[in-house]
Design an enzyme around this catalytic site. Structure first.
Site, PDB file in Angstrom:
ATOM      1  CG  ASN A 146      -2.036  -1.016   1.092  1.00 50.72           C
ATOM      2  OD1 ASN A 146      -2.463  -1.359  -0.002  1.00 50.72           O
ATOM      3  ND2 ASN A 146      -2.503  -1.521   2.220  1.00 50.72           N
ATOM      4  CG  HIS A 154     -11.521  -1.697   5.991  1.00 51.32           C
ATOM      5  ND1 HIS A 154     -11.170  -1.848   7.311  1.00 51.32           N
ATOM      6  CD2 HIS A 154     -10.553  -2.329   5.268  1.00 51.32           C
ATOM      7  CE1 HIS A 154     -10.041  -2.526   7.394  1.00 51.32           C
ATOM      8  NE2 HIS A 154      -9.645  -2.837   6.170  1.00 51.32           N
ATOM      9  CD  GLU A 166     -13.455   1.463   2.219  1.00 52.94           C
ATOM     10  OE1 GLU A 166     -12.362   1.470   1.594  1.00 52.94           O
ATOM     11  OE2 GLU A 166     -13.973   0.425   2.664  1.00 52.94           O
ATOM     12  CB  SER A 212      -9.319  -1.291   0.589  1.00 53.03           C
ATOM     13  OG  SER A 212     -10.326  -2.123   1.130  1.00 53.03           O
ATOM     14  CG  ASP A 245     -11.763   5.001   5.602  1.00 50.02           C
ATOM     15  OD1 ASP A 245     -10.690   5.374   5.100  1.00 50.02           O
ATOM     16  OD2 ASP A 245     -11.820   4.137   6.497  1.00 50.02           O
ATOM     17  CG  HIS A 266      -7.145   2.106   0.340  1.00 50.98           C
ATOM     18  ND1 HIS A 266      -6.055   1.273   0.267  1.00 50.98           N
ATOM     19  CD2 HIS A 266      -7.893   1.664   1.381  1.00 50.98           C
ATOM     20  CE1 HIS A 266      -6.140   0.346   1.202  1.00 50.98           C
ATOM     21  NE2 HIS A 266      -7.248   0.569   1.896  1.00 50.98           N
ATOM     22  CE  LYS A 300      -4.580   1.266   3.922  1.00 52.79           C
ATOM     23  NZ  LYS A 300      -4.668   1.437   5.393  1.00 52.79           N
TER      24      LYS A 300
END
Length: 376
Positions: A34, A121, A165, A169, A195, A198, A229
């Site tokens: 990541n 997630h 998100e 992910s 979120d 990523h 990440k």
């Protein structure tokens, strides 16, 4: 509980996990990292940081929770830096898991309705479960379904928390942030929780993610970002109003009852964030690699792939996924299998993630190996 039976069942289904061997010195191409911006592999940044006063002054342990720690200046500096970037107060957490599992129950009550995207997630799901309030999922990125649920259950939006998100992910696709903000405007009682784990570093203005780069900045309530990440550090943060921050400080169990990360780590995170926001050339390079990988996968599979620094190759069977991962490993390419319960049964996959440290040749090597094994 019979432990041996459980382990045997996992193995027979192809879902028995093992901690992988160290590959840091093998020259293996790592497509499971990541480290999206390649900063973890930059010794020049480490050397520069080690010349700063913080590197020699900041302790390697906090020895206390955040609410009890004597040394606060490095945490406050990190939060001040984040607040200046986002234009709202920031609160540091030990990890993205700590942020989501602690913050969601801290800012909700038993009367809250939580509506979460189906693919959020596990840390978000655990936070929802700890909140112990009414909740349901809407179909992935389906804004019509989300709005139908709102209108059926809370037409005024009152005491409703919507959680998504920004970049998912396991699939690499993005949430329709502008549509979410429009829904929030139509239902003023909604709180929008995004979120950006990523997305941070990779997308949006200064790499701050999709929500912070919205055409209507501030039309969200909570942004969560992780530092382990693209930011090549450890920890996480939440961006929110001062009132929500104070609520979290007083109610968030993962914050109150955990020993806080070392001050040294917070100092490194601040150093990296100031670098990361200026790395537009690295983001452009990563975007080019994303297009190359998407185009190559589309040709190999006959399916349509959209550019993203995360790409799933869905195999649909755990044992076949593990076997393909092993074949790639024999070629010096690390792409680890993703299986149940991380993804639903029947969607087992190889999750390929890109890093700005990679070259076009590296991506070409992956595509060549995939073409070899998928078509034989």
């Amino acid at each position: 509980m019979n432990v041996n039976d459980i382990l045997t069942d996992l193995e027979s289904a192809g879902n028995l996990r093992h901690i992988p061997a160290d590959r840091s010195d093998t020259g293996t191409l790592d497509f499971s990292t990541n480290d999206y911006m390649g900063l973890a592999l930059r010794p020049d940044l480490r050397r520069e940081f080690m010349l700063t006063p913080a590197a020699s002054e900041a302790m390697l342990t906090s020895s206390a929770s955040r609410l009890l720690a004597a040394t606060q200046k490095y945490y406050l500096e990190l939060e001040t830096t984040l607040a200046s970037l986002y234009g709202r107060p920031a609160l540091m957490f030990n990890s993205g898991y700590h942020a989501n599992s602690g913050l969601i129950p801290a800012i909700t009550d038993r009367d809250t309705l939580i509506l979460a995207d189906r693919l959020v997630h596990a840390s978000i799901i655990d936070g929802i479960m700890l909140a112990k309030c009414e909740w349901t999922r809407f179909r992935h990125n389906d804004m019509e379904h989300l709005e139908r649920l709102i209108e059926a259950r809370r037409p005024d939006g009152g005491n409703t928390l919507v959680i998504v998100e920004s970049v998912y992910s396991m699939d690499g696709d993005s949430a329709p942030v502008e549509e979410l903000i429009a829904i929030r405007k139509r239902h003023p009682g909604i709180m929008l929780y995004i979120d950006e784990a990523h997305a941070l570093g990779v997308t949006g203005q200064q790499g701050l993610g999709l929500a912070a780069s919205s055409t209507e900045p501030g039309a969200w309530d909570v942004i969560v970002g992780t530092l382990g990440k693209a930011a090549a550090s450890m920890g996480a943060y939440a961006i929110m109003s001062e009132q929500l921050k104070q609520l979290a400080v007083n109610h968030c169990r993962s914050l109150i009852f955990s020993t806080v990360l070392p001050p040294f780590n917070a100092a490194w995170s601040t150093f990296i964030l100031r670098k990361l926001t200026a790395m537009d050339s690295e983001r452009q390079h990563l975007a080019g690699l994303s297009r190359q990988l998407a185009d190559g996968l589309s040709l190999i599979t006959g399916l349509q792939y959209q550019p993203s620094h995360i790409q799933p190759l869905v195999i649909g069977d755990a044992k076949r996924t593990v076997e393909l991962s092993r074949k790639l490993d024999n070629e010096g390419i690390n792409v680890l299998p993703i299986r149940t319960p991380t993804v639903p049964p029947g969607t087992e996959r190889l999750r390929m993630s890109l890093s700005a440290s990679m070259t076009s040749g590296d991506v070409g090597r992956l595509l060549e190996a995939l073409n070899k094994y998928l078509n034989t």
